[in-house]
Design a protein around this motif. Structure first.
Motif, PDB file in Angstrom:
ATOM      1  N   LEU A 117      23.182  -2.440 -12.626  1.00  0.00           N
ATOM      2  CA  LEU A 117      22.094  -2.189 -13.572  1.00  0.00           C
ATOM      3  C   LEU A 117      21.027  -3.274 -13.476  1.00  0.00           C
ATOM      4  O   LEU A 117      19.817  -2.990 -13.507  1.00  0.00           O
ATOM      5  CB  LEU A 117      22.648  -2.121 -15.000  1.00  0.00           C
ATOM      6  CG  LEU A 117      23.460  -0.873 -15.356  1.00  0.00           C
ATOM      7  CD1 LEU A 117      24.107  -1.042 -16.721  1.00  0.00           C
ATOM      8  CD2 LEU A 117      22.568   0.368 -15.353  1.00  0.00           C
ATOM      9  N   THR A 136      15.139   6.580 -19.976  1.00  0.00           N
ATOM     10  CA  THR A 136      15.557   5.207 -20.285  1.00  0.00           C
ATOM     11  C   THR A 136      15.493   4.942 -21.780  1.00  0.00           C
ATOM     12  O   THR A 136      16.383   4.318 -22.370  1.00  0.00           O
ATOM     13  CB  THR A 136      14.676   4.193 -19.537  1.00  0.00           C
ATOM     14  OG1 THR A 136      14.720   4.467 -18.142  1.00  0.00           O
ATOM     15  CG2 THR A 136      15.148   2.767 -19.792  1.00  0.00           C
ATOM     16  N   TYR A 147      29.154  -2.862 -12.769  1.00  0.00           N
ATOM     17  CA  TYR A 147      28.141  -1.993 -13.374  1.00  0.00           C
ATOM     18  C   TYR A 147      26.970  -2.817 -13.891  1.00  0.00           C
ATOM     19  O   TYR A 147      25.802  -2.457 -13.738  1.00  0.00           O
ATOM     20  CB  TYR A 147      28.789  -1.212 -14.515  1.00  0.00           C
ATOM     21  CG  TYR A 147      27.943  -0.116 -15.115  1.00  0.00           C
ATOM     22  CD1 TYR A 147      27.089   0.651 -14.333  1.00  0.00           C
ATOM     23  CD2 TYR A 147      28.011   0.164 -16.481  1.00  0.00           C
ATOM     24  CE1 TYR A 147      26.319   1.660 -14.880  1.00  0.00           C
ATOM     25  CE2 TYR A 147      27.244   1.173 -17.040  1.00  0.00           C
ATOM     26  CZ  TYR A 147      26.404   1.917 -16.237  1.00  0.00           C
ATOM     27  OH  TYR A 147      25.643   2.901 -16.774  1.00  0.00           O
ATOM     28  N   ARG A 148      27.298  -3.988 -14.505  1.00  0.00           N
ATOM     29  CA  ARG A 148      26.249  -4.884 -14.990  1.00  0.00           C
ATOM     30  C   ARG A 148      25.357  -5.339 -13.830  1.00  0.00           C
ATOM     31  O   ARG A 148      24.127  -5.361 -13.941  1.00  0.00           O
ATOM     32  CB  ARG A 148      26.878  -6.104 -15.668  1.00  0.00           C
ATOM     33  CG  ARG A 148      25.863  -7.046 -16.307  1.00  0.00           C
ATOM     34  CD  ARG A 148      26.387  -8.471 -16.325  1.00  0.00           C
ATOM     35  NE  ARG A 148      27.629  -8.586 -17.044  1.00  0.00           N
ATOM     36  CZ  ARG A 148      27.706  -8.802 -18.363  1.00  0.00           C
ATOM     37  NH1 ARG A 148      26.615  -8.941 -19.083  1.00  0.00           N
ATOM     38  NH2 ARG A 148      28.895  -8.899 -18.950  1.00  0.00           N
ATOM     39  N   ILE A 173      18.453   6.411 -23.452  1.00  0.00           N
ATOM     40  CA  ILE A 173      19.651   5.584 -23.267  1.00  0.00           C
ATOM     41  C   ILE A 173      19.642   4.401 -24.221  1.00  0.00           C
ATOM     42  O   ILE A 173      20.655   4.061 -24.840  1.00  0.00           O
ATOM     43  CB  ILE A 173      19.743   5.102 -21.804  1.00  0.00           C
ATOM     44  CG1 ILE A 173      20.004   6.283 -20.871  1.00  0.00           C
ATOM     45  CG2 ILE A 173      20.840   4.045 -21.648  1.00  0.00           C
ATOM     46  CD1 ILE A 173      19.995   5.925 -19.406  1.00  0.00           C
ATOM     47  N   LEU A 174      18.464   3.755 -24.359  1.00  0.00           N
ATOM     48  CA  LEU A 174      18.358   2.590 -25.240  1.00  0.00           C
ATOM     49  C   LEU A 174      18.601   2.971 -26.695  1.00  0.00           C
ATOM     50  O   LEU A 174      19.118   2.167 -27.476  1.00  0.00           O
ATOM     51  CB  LEU A 174      16.974   1.948 -25.088  1.00  0.00           C
ATOM     52  CG  LEU A 174      16.689   1.287 -23.730  1.00  0.00           C
ATOM     53  CD1 LEU A 174      15.247   0.809 -23.680  1.00  0.00           C
ATOM     54  CD2 LEU A 174      17.651   0.141 -23.472  1.00  0.00           C
ATOM     55  N   GLY A 212      25.031   3.486 -25.869  1.00  0.00           N
ATOM     56  CA  GLY A 212      24.445   2.573 -24.907  1.00  0.00           C
ATOM     57  C   GLY A 212      24.498   3.118 -23.492  1.00  0.00           C
ATOM     58  O   GLY A 212      24.353   4.323 -23.257  1.00  0.00           O
ATOM     59  N   LEU A 213      24.737   2.228 -22.544  1.00  0.00           N
ATOM     60  CA  LEU A 213      24.729   2.603 -21.141  1.00  0.00           C
ATOM     61  C   LEU A 213      26.037   3.248 -20.703  1.00  0.00           C
ATOM     62  O   LEU A 213      26.093   3.916 -19.673  1.00  0.00           O
ATOM     63  CB  LEU A 213      24.478   1.356 -20.277  1.00  0.00           C
ATOM     64  CG  LEU A 213      23.111   0.698 -20.476  1.00  0.00           C
ATOM     65  CD1 LEU A 213      23.069  -0.621 -19.732  1.00  0.00           C
ATOM     66  CD2 LEU A 213      21.996   1.606 -19.997  1.00  0.00           C
ATOM     67  N   ALA A 214      27.111   3.017 -21.459  1.00  0.00           N
ATOM     68  CA  ALA A 214      28.417   3.557 -21.097  1.00  0.00           C
ATOM     69  C   ALA A 214      29.284   3.605 -22.347  1.00  0.00           C
ATOM     70  O   ALA A 214      28.893   3.091 -23.411  1.00  0.00           O
ATOM     71  CB  ALA A 214      29.081   2.714 -20.015  1.00  0.00           C
TER      72      ALA A 214
END
Length: 296
Positions: A183, A278, A179-180, A281-282, A287-289
């Motif tokens: 992204l 975005t 995932y990293r 999300i930030l 966070g992202l997950a």
């Protein structure tokens, strides 16, 4: 208690023999319980008659007691097989109180675990004789065997779960690393595209301004030349007039050209605008997950 009838000692003649109390070991017997069967001293006989479990037993005393063969050696006491009572150090813990699930001595039995306290007291040497074949012991060993099987199965299950836990940790870590990477590739690609756009806009504006800058410099040079021509004619009035008339018409065009140059020196003003999604999300605390936890 199979040795009950052989526990005698020579009292001075071949015909005289003394039977000893089996619970105490070294105390002469005063009675014999035909139900147990067992020789008892005065104290043990009195206790035997008071206990709920043995109060209906038949005790034989005196001449009614069974005769035994005399022996020249005093029997070895059973006391070594029993621990001593903490409250009564001289007494062996030969009794067991079922009510309190507690091992006790003769004194404790009489003082604390008697019939007035509604206790059920067992004499250990008596109940222990056939205990190995009793239903209770058979059931106990069966329960232990079953518990051992259950514990072994539980251990195996736990070992399997530990393996799955390690595998789950590895799998999810790999997933996060993937995932990293995804992204990073997404961000890098998008940022590179935006950077390329910014660079292109900058180059366009720079090229436009550079072109107008060249025109502006050329116009300056043209004006300088015209100015020098006029100054060169200042000593000759006719030439000055004639040159001035020509230049005057050219000056009008120069003004138009300069205005056109000025009009074309505007450049594009741009700025990077962050995507609302975005930004959300930030700002999101997850966070992202996030990790979703469940139970197996």
């Amino acid at each position: 208690m199979a040795e009950a009838t052989s526990r005698t000692i020579n009292a001075g003649s071949e015909d005289a023999s003394i039977a000893y109390c089996e619970p105490c070991g070294n105390v002469p017997a005063d009675a014999y319980c035909s139900d147990c069967p067992e020789f008892l001293c005065v104290t043990c006989a009195n206790c035997h008659e008071r206990q709920r479990i043995s109060r209906d037993h038949r005790l034989l005393r005196g001449a009614a007691m069974p005769s035994t063969h005399p022996t020249s050696v005093k029997p070895v006491s059973d006391s070594a097989r029993f621990p001593k009572c903490l409250k009564h150090p001289d007494e062996d813990l030969k009794f067991f109180c079922n009510t309190h699930n507690l091992q006790c001595c003769m004194a404790c039995t009489v003082l604390l675990h008697n019939q007035y306290n509604q206790c059920t007291v067992l004499y250990i040497p008596t109940v222990a004789k056939d205990y190995k074949t009793s239903t209770e012991y058979v059931q106990l060993t069966a329960d232990l065997k079953q518990s051992k099987q259950l514990a072994a199965k539980c251990s195996t299950d736990i070992e399997e779960k530990m393996k799955r836990v390690e595998q789950l940790k590895t799998d999810e870590t790999i997933k996060l690393e993937k995932y990293r990477t995804e992204l990073k590739e997404f961000v890098d690609t998008h940022i590179n595209e935006l950077t390329s756009q910014v660079k292109q806009l900058g180059e366009q504006d720079r090229a436009l301004l550079k072109k107008q800058h060249t025109k502006s410099k050329n116009t300056e040079d043209d004006i300088d030349i015209k100015t020098m021509k006029l100054r060169a004619c200042e000593k000759t009035p006719c030439d000055l007039f004639t040159e001035s008339q020509h230049i005057r018409k050219e000056v009008e065009q120069l003004k138009i050209d300069i205005a056109d140059i000025a009009a074309k020196t505007e450049y594009q003003v741009y700025s990077v605008q962050k995507n609302d999604q975005t930004e959300a999300i930030l700002k999101n605390k997850d966070g992202l997950a996030s990790i979703q936890i469940g139970k197996t």
